[in-house]
Design an enzyme around this catalytic site. Structure first.
Site, mmCIF file in Angstrom:
data_model
loop_
_atom_site.group_PDB
_atom_site.id
_atom_site.type_symbol
_atom_site.label_atom_id
_atom_site.label_comp_id
_atom_site.label_asym_id
_atom_site.label_seq_id
_atom_site.Cartn_x
_atom_site.Cartn_y
_atom_site.Cartn_z
ATOM 1 N N GLY A 54 -27.436 -32.471 71.710
ATOM 2 C CA GLY A 54 -26.079 -32.731 72.193
ATOM 3 C C GLY A 54 -25.585 -34.040 71.619
ATOM 4 O O GLY A 54 -26.392 -34.896 71.226
ATOM 5 N N CYS A 81 -34.287 -32.946 70.525
ATOM 6 C CA CYS A 81 -33.327 -34.015 70.250
ATOM 7 C C CYS A 81 -32.760 -34.614 71.544
ATOM 8 O O CYS A 81 -33.494 -35.230 72.291
ATOM 9 C CB CYS A 81 -32.252 -33.440 69.340
ATOM 10 S SG CYS A 81 -31.219 -34.684 68.657
ATOM 11 N N TYR A 82 -31.514 -34.393 71.868
ATOM 12 C CA TYR A 82 -30.971 -34.895 73.138
ATOM 13 C C TYR A 82 -31.846 -34.404 74.296
ATOM 14 O O TYR A 82 -32.053 -35.123 75.287
ATOM 15 C CB TYR A 82 -29.528 -34.410 73.312
ATOM 16 C CG TYR A 82 -28.860 -34.802 74.616
ATOM 17 C CD1 TYR A 82 -28.287 -36.060 74.780
ATOM 18 C CD2 TYR A 82 -28.783 -33.904 75.684
ATOM 19 C CE1 TYR A 82 -27.671 -36.420 75.971
ATOM 20 C CE2 TYR A 82 -28.176 -34.253 76.881
ATOM 21 C CZ TYR A 82 -27.614 -35.507 77.018
ATOM 22 O OH TYR A 82 -27.008 -35.861 78.190
ATOM 23 N N HIS A 168 -34.724 -31.234 64.635
ATOM 24 C CA HIS A 168 -34.172 -29.895 64.894
ATOM 25 C C HIS A 168 -34.991 -28.791 64.228
ATOM 26 O O HIS A 168 -34.867 -28.573 63.032
ATOM 27 C CB HIS A 168 -32.728 -29.830 64.395
ATOM 28 C CG HIS A 168 -31.790 -30.607 65.240
ATOM 29 N ND1 HIS A 168 -31.214 -30.087 66.379
ATOM 30 C CD2 HIS A 168 -31.360 -31.882 65.142
ATOM 31 C CE1 HIS A 168 -30.455 -31.002 66.947
ATOM 32 N NE2 HIS A 168 -30.515 -32.102 66.214
ATOM 33 N N GLU A 170 -34.579 -25.669 64.581
ATOM 34 C CA GLU A 170 -33.790 -24.445 64.408
ATOM 35 C C GLU A 170 -33.072 -24.355 63.075
ATOM 36 O O GLU A 170 -32.613 -23.293 62.683
ATOM 37 C CB GLU A 170 -32.790 -24.293 65.570
ATOM 38 C CG GLU A 170 -31.660 -25.312 65.623
ATOM 39 C CD GLU A 170 -32.022 -26.617 66.335
ATOM 40 O OE1 GLU A 170 -33.220 -26.952 66.398
ATOM 41 O OE2 GLU A 170 -31.099 -27.314 66.797
ATOM 42 N N SER A 222 -11.380 0.185 65.087
ATOM 43 C CA SER A 222 -10.619 -0.435 64.004
ATOM 44 C C SER A 222 -11.241 -0.111 62.651
ATOM 45 O O SER A 222 -10.628 -0.315 61.607
ATOM 46 C CB SER A 222 -10.591 -1.953 64.193
ATOM 47 O OG SER A 222 -11.865 -2.492 63.904
ATOM 48 N N GLY A 223 -12.478 0.374 62.668
ATOM 49 C CA GLY A 223 -13.169 0.613 61.398
ATOM 50 C C GLY A 223 -14.033 -0.575 61.009
ATOM 51 O O GLY A 223 -14.843 -0.493 60.100
ATOM 52 N N GLY A 224 -13.881 -1.708 61.705
ATOM 53 C CA GLY A 224 -14.717 -2.890 61.451
ATOM 54 C C GLY A 224 -16.107 -2.690 62.054
ATOM 55 O O GLY A 224 -16.356 -1.714 62.765
ATOM 56 N N VAL A 225 -16.990 -3.642 61.784
ATOM 57 C CA VAL A 225 -18.390 -3.498 62.204
ATOM 58 C C VAL A 225 -18.519 -3.369 63.730
ATOM 59 O O VAL A 225 -19.170 -2.450 64.234
ATOM 60 C CB VAL A 225 -19.235 -4.723 61.757
ATOM 61 C CG1 VAL A 225 -20.681 -4.559 62.159
ATOM 62 C CG2 VAL A 225 -19.111 -4.933 60.260
ATOM 63 N N ASP A 226 -17.865 -4.258 64.462
ATOM 64 C CA ASP A 226 -18.101 -4.324 65.906
ATOM 65 C C ASP A 226 -17.652 -3.063 66.636
ATOM 66 O O ASP A 226 -18.406 -2.477 67.409
ATOM 67 C CB ASP A 226 -17.405 -5.550 66.517
ATOM 68 C CG ASP A 226 -17.756 -6.820 65.782
ATOM 69 O OD1 ASP A 226 -18.744 -6.789 65.014
ATOM 70 O OD2 ASP A 226 -17.058 -7.829 65.946
ATOM 71 N N SER A 227 -16.411 -2.644 66.382
ATOM 72 C CA SER A 227 -15.950 -1.468 67.115
ATOM 73 C C SER A 227 -16.682 -0.220 66.634
ATOM 74 O O SER A 227 -16.903 0.710 67.399
ATOM 75 C CB SER A 227 -14.430 -1.303 67.023
ATOM 76 O OG SER A 227 -14.023 -1.013 65.720
ATOM 77 N N SER A 228 -17.087 -0.187 65.366
ATOM 78 C CA SER A 228 -17.813 0.980 64.855
ATOM 79 C C SER A 228 -19.177 1.115 65.532
ATOM 80 O O SER A 228 -19.579 2.215 65.926
ATOM 81 C CB SER A 228 -18.030 0.860 63.344
ATOM 82 O OG SER A 228 -16.803 0.813 62.696
ATOM 83 N N LYS A 368 -23.982 -11.150 65.653
ATOM 84 C CA LYS A 368 -23.507 -10.244 64.597
ATOM 85 C C LYS A 368 -24.645 -9.568 63.814
ATOM 86 O O LYS A 368 -24.583 -8.366 63.551
ATOM 87 C CB LYS A 368 -22.635 -11.052 63.629
ATOM 88 C CG LYS A 368 -21.854 -10.207 62.655
ATOM 89 C CD LYS A 368 -20.584 -9.756 63.301
ATOM 90 C CE LYS A 368 -19.625 -9.124 62.341
ATOM 91 N NZ LYS A 368 -18.349 -8.864 63.036
#
Ligand code: XMP
Length: 512
Positions: A54, A81-82, A168, A170, A222-228, A368
């Site tokens: 942070g 870290c923090y 870090h 990550e 919509s044809g995009g990744v998420d809605s598909s 994603k």
């Protein structure tokens, strides 16, 4: 319910990255507000806690502090870290204020590997980004690793299973950082590695069925990744109880509507209703040149058309949405957390409330890359799962100035050539986005023996990790040459092709 590792968010830009790294180790992680009561974590079956980094000092008036009872839960805690300064502050150590941040590469020397550094080499490159420093260990702790600037780069109290690292793990700049995280999860928390795509799908299908029962779900595709992927997952769970609505707003790419229809209706046998509203959209956009105005008109018209189409589809209880985890993480209003500012562009405004629809969001736990894995496992083709982002307002923000059917046609044809060459060369999968932009500028050219006076098309091809920043892609000259000559040869109305060589910032990815 999978076992959960809680990541308490103290406002680091890297909190989401920690959560993702945990999931890459097949362990389920969830980001919690920093002050989440320990009782809530216990209730959620948390088997380990990571305190994120942070931007603040633990002594600052507005410093975010956790519920001290988290140290009494009896579960392992890793401070990053923090997070390590918090451990020092709360468990009886000392933290020194520092005006300057230590930032960048460093060197770690492991003195006593213990469980956290098990199996790692003694010397590792690490990434630092911190201000304050731990100067005295809390009772019960010992130092396990040092860096050039800190005798307490790694600390542990193995009895209570408390661990801390000043750097870090990550980020990729830290060598073997993921192994340290995995050691914490598996070696120390003994978390089950049961977060796999197959298990997720099985859980999600059971969940959806339990929630929906005999009800009906509508989904704007919509044809995009998420809605598909949301559509494919809902379809697997409830089959015919799902109805998808695809709105043709007249601002789609060449053949897009046919592609979506043939994929979902024919291959997947999903009940898909295609609403052709292109005329309405173009009528409302006529003569409008201001980008924000265009966006508003397109958004409003979409909601109106969607709402109208529901009337003919009949009664439903649920509205499906492809909301992802980054959209739902509660924003911590400290520091600068740009990741939490990304908003979903695909929501349909106040629709669910007005239509008395309950929301169903089967992807709200996923990042994603996990959505892509689920899509692939459900049998969606690579072109859908790895599709480049496409803005909600579509070609409406890629035709500069006012939008006409003719200009859209020119843009569609030019964009088609670009995509075709990007696909053939394989560069489509290597860049973040590649698209054509229509410029309402006429320039003089020669075609055969004739003088022409035609429009300009710009190529926008960028590399990016998250669209927050982007750089123009340095494609091979012969590929650019091919794209340019094919566009001027095959697309009527274009006599000149230019390449956009601006990065973001200061330019944005889209032109409007
Ligand atoms: P900019 O142009 O802001 O774009 O650099 C960043 C990313 O967001 C996409 N984008 C949009 N997506 N609705 C969307 O759904 C929008 O209005 C919109 N505007 C930009 C853009 O394609 C890029 O990936």
């Amino acid at each position: 319910m999978p076992q959960t590792i809680a990541v308490l968010d103290f406002g680091s830009q890297l909190t989401q990255v920690i959560a993702r790294r945990i999931r890459e180790c097949q362990v389920y992680s969830k980001i919690y507000h920093f002050a989440t009561p320990a009782a809530k974590l216990r209730e959620d079956g948390v088997v380990g806690i990571i305190l994120s980094g942070g931007p603040q000092s633990v002594y600052a008036k507005t410093a975010p502090h956790p519920d001290p009872a988290i140290f009494e839960l009896g579960v392992p805690v890793l401070g990053i870290c923090y997070g390590v300064q918090l451990m020092g502050h709360f468990l009886g150590g000392k933290v020194a204020l520092s005006k300057e941040r230590e930032y960048g590469h460093g060197h770690l020397t492991i003195k006593q590997p213990g469980k956290l550094f098990a199996g790692l080499p003694r010397h590792l490159r690490i990434w630092n980004s911190h201000g304050d420093k731990l100067t005295k260990l809390p009772p019960g702790f010992k130092a396990t690793a040092i860096s050039e600037n800190s005798p307490f780069a790694g600390i542990e109290d193995p009895k209570r299973r408390f661990y801390g690292i000043q750097f870090h793990p990550e980020v990729f700049h830290t060598e073997r950082g993921v192994d340290m995280i995995r050691n914490f999860l598996v070696g120390i928390c003994r978390a089950r590695q049961d977060w796999t795509t197959k298990d997720f799908i099985a859980h999600a299908v059971a969940d959806i069925r339990a929630k929906v029962g005999k009800g009906r779900v509508l989904l704007g595709l919509s044809g995009g990744v998420d809605s598909s992927v949301a559509a494919a997952l809902l379809h697997k769970a409830i089959g015919k109880q799902l109805t998808c609505v695809f709105v043709d707003n007249g601002l789609l790419r060449k053949d897009e509507r046919n592609y979506v229809e043939s994929l979902y209706k024919r291959n997947f046998k999903i009940d898909l209703r295609v609403v052709d509203a292109s005329k309405l959209f173009l009528r409302r956009l006529k003569g409008v040149t201001e980008p924000e105005q265009k966006r508003k008109i397109i958004g409003r018209t979409f909601v109106a058309v969607f709402e109208q189409s529901l009337k003919s589809i009949g009664h439903a209880e649920f509205l499906g949405q492809g909301t992802l985890y980054p959209d739902v993480i509660e924003s911590v209003s400290i520091g600068n957390n740009p990741a939490s500012l990304i908003k979903t562009h695909h929501n349909v405004g106040g629709l669910p409330k007005r239509m008395k629809l309950k929301l169903i969001e089967p992807l709200r736990e996923l990042f994603k890359d996990e959505v892509r894995q689920v899509g692939a496992a459900l049998g969606l083709p690579k072109e859908v799962v790895w599709r480049q982002p496409f803005p909600g307002p579509g070609l409406g923000v890629r035709v500069m100035g006012d939008i006409t059917a003719d200009k859209l046609e020119i843009l569609r044809n030019a964009d088609f050539v670009l995509q075709d060459e990007m696909m053939k060369s394989g560069f489509y999968w290597k860049v973040w986005q590649s698209f054509a932009v229509f410029l309402p500028v006429k320039t003089v050219g020669v075609f055969g023996d004739e003088r022409t006076y035609d429009y300009v098309v710009a190529l926008r091809i960028v590399e990016s990790i998250d669209a927050m920043t982007a750089d123009w892609a340095k494609l091979p000259y012969d590929l650019l040459q091919k794209i340019s000559s094919r566009i001027t040869n095959e697309v009527r109305g274009v006599s000149r092709v230019v390449l956009d060589i601006s990065s973001k910032p200061p330019a944005t990815i889209e032109w409007e």
